[in-house]
Design an enzyme around this catalytic site. Structure first.
Site, PDB file in Angstrom:
ATOM      1  N   ARG A   1       0.351   1.969  -4.005  1.00 58.03           N
ATOM      2  CA  ARG A   1      -1.034   1.570  -3.822  1.00 58.03           C
ATOM      3  C   ARG A   1      -1.254   1.123  -2.381  1.00 58.03           C
ATOM      4  O   ARG A   1      -0.346   0.610  -1.743  1.00 58.03           O
ATOM      5  CB  ARG A   1      -1.386   0.406  -4.758  1.00 58.03           C
ATOM      6  CG  ARG A   1      -1.069   0.639  -6.217  1.00 58.03           C
ATOM      7  CD  ARG A   1      -1.288  -0.638  -7.007  1.00 58.03           C
ATOM      8  NE  ARG A   1      -0.897  -0.480  -8.404  1.00 58.03           N
ATOM      9  CZ  ARG A   1      -0.924  -1.464  -9.287  1.00 58.03           C
ATOM     10  NH1 ARG A   1      -1.332  -2.675  -8.918  1.00 58.03           N
ATOM     11  NH2 ARG A   1      -0.553  -1.253 -10.533  1.00 58.03           N
TER      12      ARG A   1
ATOM     13  N   ASP B   1      -4.181  -1.377  -0.344  1.00 57.93           N
ATOM     14  CA  ASP B   1      -5.259  -2.313  -0.619  1.00 57.93           C
ATOM     15  C   ASP B   1      -6.553  -1.875   0.052  1.00 57.93           C
ATOM     16  O   ASP B   1      -6.568  -0.954   0.886  1.00 57.93           O
ATOM     17  CB  ASP B   1      -4.883  -3.711  -0.121  1.00 57.93           C
ATOM     18  CG  ASP B   1      -3.721  -4.310  -0.901  1.00 57.93           C
ATOM     19  OD1 ASP B   1      -3.581  -3.973  -2.088  1.00 57.93           O
ATOM     20  OD2 ASP B   1      -2.956  -5.102  -0.319  1.00 57.93           O
TER      21      ASP B   1
ATOM     22  N   TYR C   1       5.326   2.453   7.176  1.00 59.73           N
ATOM     23  CA  TYR C   1       4.030   1.856   7.487  1.00 59.73           C
ATOM     24  C   TYR C   1       3.953   1.559   8.984  1.00 59.73           C
ATOM     25  O   TYR C   1       4.955   1.172   9.603  1.00 59.73           O
ATOM     26  CB  TYR C   1       3.823   0.548   6.721  1.00 59.73           C
ATOM     27  CG  TYR C   1       3.392   0.712   5.285  1.00 59.73           C
ATOM     28  CD1 TYR C   1       2.043   0.851   4.957  1.00 59.73           C
ATOM     29  CD2 TYR C   1       4.323   0.721   4.254  1.00 59.73           C
ATOM     30  CE1 TYR C   1       1.636   0.991   3.643  1.00 59.73           C
ATOM     31  CE2 TYR C   1       3.924   0.860   2.930  1.00 59.73           C
ATOM     32  CZ  TYR C   1       2.582   0.996   2.635  1.00 59.73           C
ATOM     33  OH  TYR C   1       2.182   1.135   1.330  1.00 59.73           O
TER      34      TYR C   1
ATOM     35  N   ARG D   1       1.814  -6.863   5.993  1.00 56.39           N
ATOM     36  CA  ARG D   1       0.783  -7.649   6.676  1.00 56.39           C
ATOM     37  C   ARG D   1       1.246  -9.081   6.947  1.00 56.39           C
ATOM     38  O   ARG D   1       0.922  -9.655   7.996  1.00 56.39           O
ATOM     39  CB  ARG D   1      -0.504  -7.625   5.850  1.00 56.39           C
ATOM     40  CG  ARG D   1      -1.155  -6.237   5.803  1.00 56.39           C
ATOM     41  CD  ARG D   1      -2.231  -6.157   4.728  1.00 56.39           C
ATOM     42  NE  ARG D   1      -3.287  -7.131   4.955  1.00 56.39           N
ATOM     43  CZ  ARG D   1      -4.240  -7.398   4.062  1.00 56.39           C
ATOM     44  NH1 ARG D   1      -4.247  -6.774   2.886  1.00 56.39           N
ATOM     45  NH2 ARG D   1      -5.177  -8.286   4.342  1.00 56.39           N
TER      46      ARG D   1
END
Length: 261
Positions: free
Chosen positions: A50, A52, A110, A197
């Site tokens: 997933r 966000d 990422y 993050r």
């Protein structure tokens, strides 16, 4: 029955995230509706994970099954005809029956983008975190190696994360400054909610002098989220690539290597 794996690029600004949910428009929903228009049958996508709300992707992987005997290019070109400008199918490959986008993944890459500028950028406001203060990049770089390896990342997750275990393997964390931007690339087997993050937010706090570089090792040992840094904004995060074994599927063997800039 065929199993088709899609590689998907999207700008997540206008979406509530990847996964379909009761409130808000999800990327998954938009693509499934486009596939249904193309194929004339209902389709359920299984993704590699997933993202966000506000998070982007250059290489999201998702798969579905279909009876339709279309050429692979039709799954790209045909589906894109029914998609909005901020979502696109980049590639389509036929994979073995039983392929699991999450379970078969070896690692994910990422990238987080930081705009190093005291002046905001209208062109990059949805794709980078503007940090106005001057950062100590040497201190941030010194902190990176502590992330690598298998650790308990409980201090680097959202408060509402429901993962059964907080232990994750990180293969590499690298940092590169270029043309006023700072790119932080993280490759690992899997990630907790908001993990990258919070990692980035903690690194930025190190760059601001709030923490010393060895604070990362302390957090991994003590597992205290309240002692970690801020959660970096979603807009700067992008899923670059999902890696799979080269065993008849479509990926190369560049596992653990960040995608090119």
């Amino acid at each position: 029955m065929r199993t088709i794996k899609l590689t998907i690029e999207y700008d997540g600004t206008n979406y509530s995230g990847w996964q379909i949910q009761p409130n808000g428009l999800a990327v998954q929903q938009v693509i499934e509706e486009a596939l249904e228009r193309l194929l004339g049958e209902s389709v359920r996508l299984r993704s590699s994970g997933r993202t966000d709300a506000g998070v982007h992707a250059r290489g999201m992987a998702a798969a579905f099954t279909t009876h339709r005997d279309l050429p692979l290019r039709a799954f790209v070109e045909g589906t894109n005809r029914f998609l909005p400008a901020d979502i696109a199918i980049i590639d389509a490959n036929e994979v073995r029956a039983g392929f699991k986008p999450i379970g078969d993944a070896l690692a994910k890459h990422y990238r987080y983008t930081i705009l190093l500028s005291p002046v905001r950028s209208p062109l990059h406001r949805f794709h980078a975190w503007q940090v106005k203060e001057r950062l100590d990049l040497e201190a941030m770089g010194a902190a990176l190696p502590a992330f690598e390896g298998r650790h308990d990342f409980a201090a680097f997750r959202a408060s509402n994360c429901v993962a059964k275990t907080t232990v994750r393997r990180i293969d590499s964390v690298t940092m590169r400054q270029e043309d006023g931007f700072l790119f932080i690339d993280v490759v690992g087997e899997g990630f907790l909610k908001n993990m990258v993050r919070v990692m980035v937010g903690t690194l930025v706090d190190i760059g601001k002098g709030r923490f010393a570089p060895d604070h990362i090792a302390w957090l991994l040992q003590n597992r205290d989220r309240k002692k970690a840094g801020v959660t970096a904004p979603a807009c700067g995060l992008c899923l670059m690539k999902v890696f799979y074994p080269p065993d008849g599927r479509d990926e190369d063997e560049s596992i653990f290597q960040p995608a090119a800039f």
